[in-house]
Design an enzyme around this catalytic site. Structure first.
Site, PDB file in Angstrom:
ATOM      1  N   HIS A   1       0.882  -1.177   0.000  1.00  0.00           N
ATOM      2  CA  HIS A   1       0.000   0.000   0.000  1.00  0.00           C
ATOM      3  C   HIS A   1       0.917   1.224   0.000  1.00  0.00           C
ATOM      4  O   HIS A   1       2.038   1.168   0.515  1.00  0.00           O
ATOM      5  CB  HIS A   1      -0.823  -0.053   1.289  1.00  0.00           C
ATOM      6  N   LYS A  58     -10.397  -0.243  10.700  1.00  0.00           N
ATOM      7  CA  LYS A  58     -10.514  -1.486   9.920  1.00  0.00           C
ATOM      8  C   LYS A  58     -10.767  -2.673  10.851  1.00  0.00           C
ATOM      9  O   LYS A  58     -10.782  -3.827  10.437  1.00  0.00           O
ATOM     10  CB  LYS A  58      -9.241  -1.717   9.105  1.00  0.00           C
ATOM     11  N   CYS A 106      -4.721   2.173  -3.781  1.00  0.00           N
ATOM     12  CA  CYS A 106      -3.549   2.802  -3.135  1.00  0.00           C
ATOM     13  C   CYS A 106      -2.290   1.967  -3.384  1.00  0.00           C
ATOM     14  O   CYS A 106      -1.463   1.779  -2.484  1.00  0.00           O
ATOM     15  CB  CYS A 106      -3.757   2.992  -1.639  1.00  0.00           C
TER      16      CYS A 106
HETATM   17  N1  PLP Z   1      -1.661  -0.491   4.695  1.00  0.00           N
HETATM   18  C1  PLP Z   1      -2.593  -1.248   4.129  1.00  0.00           C
HETATM   19  C2  PLP Z   1      -2.259  -2.634   3.687  1.00  0.00           C
HETATM   20  C3  PLP Z   1      -3.890  -0.740   3.952  1.00  0.00           C
HETATM   21  O1  PLP Z   1      -4.827  -1.499   3.392  1.00  0.00           O
HETATM   22  C4  PLP Z   1      -4.167   0.571   4.387  1.00  0.00           C
HETATM   23  C5  PLP Z   1      -5.502   1.149   4.160  1.00  0.00           C
HETATM   24  O2  PLP Z   1      -6.250   0.729   3.325  1.00  0.00           O
HETATM   25  C6  PLP Z   1      -3.158   1.309   4.993  1.00  0.00           C
HETATM   26  C7  PLP Z   1      -1.912   0.747   5.120  1.00  0.00           C
HETATM   27  C8  PLP Z   1      -3.397   2.688   5.508  1.00  0.00           C
HETATM   28  O3  PLP Z   1      -4.357   2.664   6.520  1.00  0.00           O
HETATM   29  P1  PLP Z   1      -4.965   4.022   7.100  1.00  0.00           P
HETATM   30  O4  PLP Z   1      -5.498   4.760   5.897  1.00  0.00           O
HETATM   31  O5  PLP Z   1      -6.037   3.580   8.023  1.00  0.00           O
HETATM   32  O6  PLP Z   1      -3.867   4.749   7.759  1.00  0.00           O
END
Ligand code: PLP
Length: 405
Positions: A122, A225, A363
C-alpha cells in the site's frame, strides 16, 4: 461452533439500511469496517459521562478519563499479546504508525543502508520508506511477487544482507488479498539483524495476531478497519527498540524537562504520543477489540474463508471475469476485472444495486502498473457478510456484464 451471522449483523445498525432503495450489501471492508453498537455506545458513554483531558488531572473527571484511556491501552496490549502495555503507542491509524517509525529511522539511516519492501505495498508502506531513503541517502529495495500475487520469498531473501536496516511488508495485501508468511519473513530478516515492520492494516481484523509470536519489531494497524472508530490506530513496537526511538512529533505530554533552549523526552509510551490523544477514540477502539475478542476466532476465520471460497468459485465460473491476486494463501479480499469494462463502471452499476465495493488503484499504483491494469474492482469481506450477500454480488456483476460488456 459456527458464526451466527444474522445475530452478528443485528449488532451493526448501519447494515439494516437501504442504499439506492436496495438492502445494503457492504463489501468494502478492507477500506473500513462498520461499527457494532458496543463501539457506538462506548464512545457515546465516554463523551456523556467521562469527557476530560488525560494525564493532567487535578479533578475527578480527568482521573476517570485517564483510567479509561489507559485501560484501553491494556485491552489492546492483551489483544495483540504485547509483552508490555507501554509498547502500545496510539496513532491516528496505520499510516501515522508507519510514519512514526519511518521518520525516526530516517534520522538513523545513512548512505549504504538498505530498506526492503515488497511489490505489493500500500502507498503507506512504500512512499513513506521511499521518502525516508531519499532524505537519508539509503537505498530502497523492492522484493518481487509472482503473477499470482504471492511473494517470491527466494528473491526476498536474496535482497537481505548486513546493510539491511529495516524490512517492511504487509501482513495481508489490500490489493491482492495475499496473506504473507510474516513469521518466516521476519525470521529471515532477523538473521541479518534488520528491524522488521509488519503493516497489519489488513491483517488485524481476522483474529489471532500475536506480535511476540511473529517476532517482528513493529506492528501497525488502524482502528477503523477493526470495527473501531476512524482516527485511531496503534503502533506496537518492542520496548527496547521504542525506548530510544527518535521522536518525530514534539509538544505536550511527551517531554520530561523543558527549558527555553532545550528539552528532554519522557518515558514510553508518552514520549511517542505528543499532544492531546484521541481519548474517546482509544476507548472506542478498546470496545471494538473486546467485542471482537469475545467471538470465536476459529469460527471467524472459517466463515471468512467460506465467503472468499464462494466468491472465488463463482468468479471461476464467470465468463469474462478475471481475479487479480490468486496466491494460495489469501484473506478477505477479491480484486477482479470484468473484461472490457472499466472498474469504475462496475462500481457504479453495483452501487445502483446496493452493493458497495472499492474500485481504482487500491492505493497501490506501482502494483497496478506492474500488472498493466488501470486498477481493479475489489470486494472485501468481513465477519458480518453472509454467503447470500456473495450471491447478490454475483447477480449484480452479471447485470453489469450484460449492460456494459
Ligand atoms: N496499509 C494497508 C495494507 C492498507 O490497506 C491501508 C488502508 O487501506 C493502509 C496501510 C493505511 O491505513 P490508514 O489509511 O487507516 O492509515
Amino acid at each position: 461452533m459456527s458464526l451466527d451471522v444474522q445475530a452478528l449483523r443485528a449488532q451493526f445498525p448501519i447494515l439494516s439500511r437501504k442504499v439506492n432503495d436496495k438492502p445494503l450489501v457492504y463489501l468494502d471492508n478492507a477500506a473500513t469496517t462498520q461499527k457494532p453498537q458496543a463501539v457506538l455506545d462506548a464512545i457515546m458513554d465516554f463523551y456523556t459521562t467521562t469527557n476530560a483531558n488525560v494525564h493532567r488531572g487535578a479533578h475527578a473527571l480527568s482521573d476517570e478519563a485517564t483510567r479509561r484511556f489507559e485501560k484501553a491501552r491494556d485491552d489492546v496490549a492483551a489483544f495483540i499479546n504485547a509483552n508490555d502495555r507501554k509498547e502500545v503507542i496510539w496513532t491516528a491509524g496505520t499510516t501515522e504508525a508507519i510514519n512514526l517509525v519511518a521518520k525516526g529511522l530516517g534520522q538513523l539511516l545513512k548512505a549504504g543502508d538498505e530498506v526492503v519492501v515488497t511489490e505489493m505495498e500500500h502507498h503507506a508502506n512504500l512512499v513513506t520508506w521511499q521518502q525516508a531513503c531519499k532524505v537519508s541517502g539509503a537505498t530502497l529495495k523492492v522484493a518481487p511477487i509472482f503473477d499470482s500475487g504471492e511473494l517470491d520469498t527466494d528473491a526476498f531473501t536474496a535482497l537481505l544482507n548486513t546493510n539491511t536496516r529495516l524490512v517492511a511488508f504487509p501482513h495481508v495485501s489490500n490489493a491482492l488479498g495475499t496473506l504473507n508468511p510474516v513469521k518466516l519473513l521476519t525470521a529471515k530478516a532477523k538473521k541479518h539483524g534488520a528491524l522488521v515492520l509488519v503493516d497489519g492494516a489488513q491483517g488485524i481484523a481476522h483474529g489471532g495476531v500475536d506480535v511476540q509470536d511473529i517476532g517482528c519489531d513493529f506492528y501497525a494497524f488502524s482502528g477503523h478497519k477493526l470495527f473501531g472508530p476512524t482516527g485511531t490506530g496503534v503502533l506496537w513496537g518492542r520496548a527496547n527498540v521504542l525506548q530510544d526511538w527518535p521522536v518525530w512529533l514534539t509538544g505536550g505530554e511527551m517531554i520530561a524537562d523543558v527549558t527555553y533552549q532545550d528539552a528532554t523526552w519522557g518515558e514510553l509510551p508518552n514520549r511517542l504520543e505528543a499532544g492531546t490523544p484521541n481519548i474517546a477514540g482509544a476507548v472506542g477502539l478498546a470496545a471494538a477489540v473486546n467485542w471482537f475478542s469475545a467471538l470465536d476466532t476459529h469460527a471467524v476465520q472459517a466463515h471468512e474463508k467460506a465467503l472468499l471460497a464462494s466468491a472465488h468459485e463463482q468468479a471461476d465460473a464467470f465468463d469474462g471475469m478475471r481475479i487479480v491476486g490468486t496466491a494460495p494463501a489469501k484473506m478477505g479480499v477479491m480484486s477482479f476485472i470484468l473484461d472490457g469494462i472499466h472498474p469504475a463502471d462496475v462500481g457504479y452499476i453495483l452501487d445502483q444495486q446496493g452493493v458497495a465495493i472499492r474500485t481504482g488503484d487500491n492505493c497501490a499504483q506501482p502494483l497496478m502498473k506492474k500488472f498493466n491494469i488501470p486498477g481493479t474492482a475489489r470486494a472485501s469481506f468481513s465477519i458480518y457478510n453472509s454467503l447470500d450477500e456473495v450471491d447478490v454480488l454475483f447477480s449484480a456483476l452479471r447485470k453489469a456484464h450484460m449492460m456494459l460488456a
